[in-house]
Design a protein around this motif. Structure first.
Motif, PDB file in Angstrom:
ATOM      1  N   GLN A 151       0.842  -1.200   0.000  1.00 50.01           N
ATOM      2  CA  GLN A 151       0.000   0.000   0.000  1.00 50.01           C
ATOM      3  C   GLN A 151       0.876   1.249   0.000  1.00 50.01           C
TER       4      GLN A 151
ATOM      5  N   TYR B  73      -0.575   4.844  -0.534  1.00 53.18           N
ATOM      6  CA  TYR B  73      -1.227   6.015   0.081  1.00 53.18           C
ATOM      7  C   TYR B  73      -2.682   6.032  -0.358  1.00 53.18           C
TER       8      TYR B  73
ATOM      9  N   TYR C 151       4.550  11.242  -6.424  1.00 52.35           N
ATOM     10  CA  TYR C 151       4.701  10.799  -5.034  1.00 52.35           C
ATOM     11  C   TYR C 151       5.335   9.414  -4.969  1.00 52.35           C
TER      12      TYR C 151
ATOM     13  N   TRP D 284       8.994   9.651  -5.605  1.00 50.98           N
ATOM     14  CA  TRP D 284       9.676  10.198  -4.432  1.00 50.98           C
ATOM     15  C   TRP D 284       9.835   9.124  -3.361  1.00 50.98           C
TER      16      TRP D 284
ATOM     17  N   TYR E  63      16.885   3.302   2.776  1.00 55.67           N
ATOM     18  CA  TYR E  63      16.822   2.648   4.076  1.00 55.67           C
ATOM     19  C   TYR E  63      16.140   1.286   4.049  1.00 55.67           C
TER      20      TYR E  63
ATOM     21  N   ASP F 110       8.568  -4.463   4.209  1.00 56.97           N
ATOM     22  CA  ASP F 110       8.641  -4.275   5.649  1.00 56.97           C
ATOM     23  C   ASP F 110       7.318  -3.727   6.170  1.00 56.97           C
ATOM     24  N   ASN F 111       6.356  -4.609   6.353  1.00 54.67           N
ATOM     25  CA  ASN F 111       5.030  -4.213   6.812  1.00 54.67           C
ATOM     26  C   ASN F 111       4.870  -4.381   8.308  1.00 54.67           C
ATOM     27  N   GLY F 112       5.932  -4.783   8.997  1.00 52.48           N
ATOM     28  CA  GLY F 112       5.843  -4.952  10.429  1.00 52.48           C
ATOM     29  C   GLY F 112       4.747  -5.937  10.806  1.00 52.48           C
ATOM     30  N   PRO F 113       3.909  -5.585  11.780  1.00 49.63           N
ATOM     31  CA  PRO F 113       2.899  -6.533  12.231  1.00 49.63           C
ATOM     32  C   PRO F 113       1.732  -6.707  11.263  1.00 49.63           C
TER      33      PRO F 113
ATOM     34  N   GLN G  92      -1.050  10.557   7.461  1.00 45.96           N
ATOM     35  CA  GLN G  92      -1.754   9.317   7.115  1.00 45.96           C
ATOM     36  C   GLN G  92      -0.894   8.118   7.478  1.00 45.96           C
TER      37      GLN G  92
ATOM     38  N   TYR H  43      -2.260   4.431   7.412  1.00 49.00           N
ATOM     39  CA  TYR H  43      -2.541   3.244   6.611  1.00 49.00           C
ATOM     40  C   TYR H  43      -4.045   3.151   6.412  1.00 49.00           C
TER      41      TYR H  43
ATOM     42  N   GLU I  17      -1.093  -1.615  17.391  1.00 46.40           N
ATOM     43  CA  GLU I  17       0.167  -2.364  17.326  1.00 46.40           C
ATOM     44  C   GLU I  17       0.983  -1.931  16.102  1.00 46.40           C
ATOM     45  N   TYR I  18       0.294  -1.757  14.962  1.00 45.86           N
ATOM     46  CA  TYR I  18       0.972  -1.298  13.752  1.00 45.86           C
ATOM     47  C   TYR I  18       1.519   0.124  13.933  1.00 45.86           C
TER      48      TYR I  18
ATOM     49  N   TRP J  95       4.604   0.061  16.001  1.00 48.97           N
ATOM     50  CA  TRP J  95       5.727  -0.446  15.221  1.00 48.97           C
ATOM     51  C   TRP J  95       6.270   0.635  14.295  1.00 48.97           C
TER      52      TRP J  95
ATOM     53  N   TYR K 248      14.941   6.834  11.527  1.00 46.08           N
ATOM     54  CA  TYR K 248      15.387   7.482  10.294  1.00 46.08           C
ATOM     55  C   TYR K 248      14.695   8.815  10.025  1.00 46.08           C
TER      56      TYR K 248
ATOM     57  N   ASN L 194       6.446  14.265   3.909  1.00 49.94           N
ATOM     58  CA  ASN L 194       5.445  13.805   2.952  1.00 49.94           C
ATOM     59  C   ASN L 194       5.893  13.993   1.497  1.00 49.94           C
TER      60      ASN L 194
ATOM     61  N   PRO M 222       6.401  15.189  -2.069  1.00 49.72           N
ATOM     62  CA  PRO M 222       5.630  16.102  -2.900  1.00 49.72           C
ATOM     63  C   PRO M 222       4.157  16.229  -2.507  1.00 49.72           C
ATOM     64  N   LEU M 223       3.690  15.483  -1.485  1.00 54.56           N
ATOM     65  CA  LEU M 223       2.317  15.691  -1.016  1.00 54.56           C
ATOM     66  C   LEU M 223       2.239  17.050  -0.357  1.00 54.56           C
TER      67      LEU M 223
END
Lengths: 227, 227
Positions: free
Chosen positions: A80, A82, A139, A142, A150, A220-223, B80, B82, B138-139, B142, B150, B221, B223-224
């Motif tokens: 995902q 944005y 976007y 970018w 990273y 890297d979506n974590g949980p 934002q 997710y 939780e997300y 994280w 970073y 963000n 170019p947002l």
């Protein structure tokens, strides 16, 4: 058009990057597939592959289905990017678009059924697209350039194993500038694992093949559950 | 409930982090405000502040309005996080929630109108929330812990100027581990600008105040448009 009782429609779009030679410079650069709109609004304009979300499918499934239906592309994963939901971004009622993105390798990119209404375009040299899709691509570019610094996102453009020169070429294509080979090696070596293999060929000392350290997640979506 | 012709509703939720002492350890830790639901489904359960998107407001505006209406909180910015859109995440029809997040400073957090139906909770020690809100928190935790590495996100918890010890305490609260002061100073000094000021007080050599390098964006963000 399907829309909410409040007049809001929920759509998905996809930005799919593949690296191909730039038509003018010949240097590797990000390209994206676009679909020509055959309905209003913006009939005849190029747009990101996408469509409406059905009630029985997740957002990622809707993005994958619409991408497959319009371009025949089927990336290994979609992440995902944005949710774009400004008032007035569509002339034909309120539309909120959840945008997904992916990087695909050359053999995956070749699946795209190119034709009159589906075509790859260099991402930094696009015509005027439908809706706010130029801003969405800007976007995504970018994010791609930021994230390459990273994360292991560059690996998505490569096979399981690759030479340092191949990895550097991916970074150079994404960042659109040349990198010093010795500095680059020092910066990335810590996240790479050398394999026992070398590139086959007639050279006296062919370059070694590396792979990424598998202990780091690709997406890297974590949980969040992996797609 | 308002929903689309396909049966999809569009909602917004917010995760607002403030640092407060942990009720057991006394150490600084992230807290979030929750709102008790007074309607079905999940009537009586705690949930993230949120509500429906109106057609005439952007997603970020809808998030800010719902947050203000339910908690009286008004963070300087909302970013934002997710879009959560799994099928079946609400027992009462299909709901897609665009989640926004923010970090607020103590004086901002105090705006929250706490009462029987609005209360701050330690983010790592929550009751069972409505919908998938435990997974959303939780997300968010994280992302907070990842992003502190970073970006300048820690600054959102601080004033314009701060001591190295104050900045380290923010990192320690977010990462939930102690950091070596000398190592920490070496790691962050490059992104800080020392001011001419020192903390006022009776000490012989009070600690210097720093500020972040303003050439780096707080909410990155790209170019947002900034919120």
């Amino acid at each position: 058009m399907e829309h909410t009782q409040q007049g809001i429609s929920l759509a998905v779009s996809t930005v799919i990057f593949a690296l191909r030679p730039h038509p003018e410079t010949g240097l590797s650069t990000p390209w994206i597939p676009l679909v020509r709109r055959i309905t209003k609004p913006y009939e005849g304009r190029w747009a990101l592959p996408g469509g409406w979300v059905s009630p029985e499918e997740s957002l990622a499934d809707a993005a994958a289905r619409n991408l497959l239906e319009t371009t025949a592309l089927k990336p290994a994963y979609l992440e995902q990017l944005y949710a774009f939901g400004e008032v007035g971004r569509s002339p034909d009622g309120r539309v909120v678009s959840i945008v997904y993105w992916a990087m695909v390798r050359p053999h995956e990119a070749e699946r795209a059924a190119e034709g009159e209404n589906v075509r790859w375009h260099p991402a930094d040299h696009l015509p005027k697209l439908a809706f706010d899709h130029n801003a969405i691509v800007e976007y995504a570019l970018w994010r791609l350039r930021t994230k390459v610094g990273y994360s292991r996102i560059a690996r998505a453009f490569l096979g399981e194993t690759f030479t340092l020169a191949e990895l550097r070429e991916v970074y150079e294509a994404v960042l659109q500038r040349q990198l010093d080979p010795a500095n680059f090696r020092r910066q990335v070596e810590g996240s790479l694992v050398p394999t026992e293999s070398r590139v086959s060929g007639g050279r006296h000392r062919p370059p070694r093949l590396y792979r990424h350290d598998e202990s780091i997640e690709l997406v890297d979506n974590g949980p969040l559950a992996s797609p």
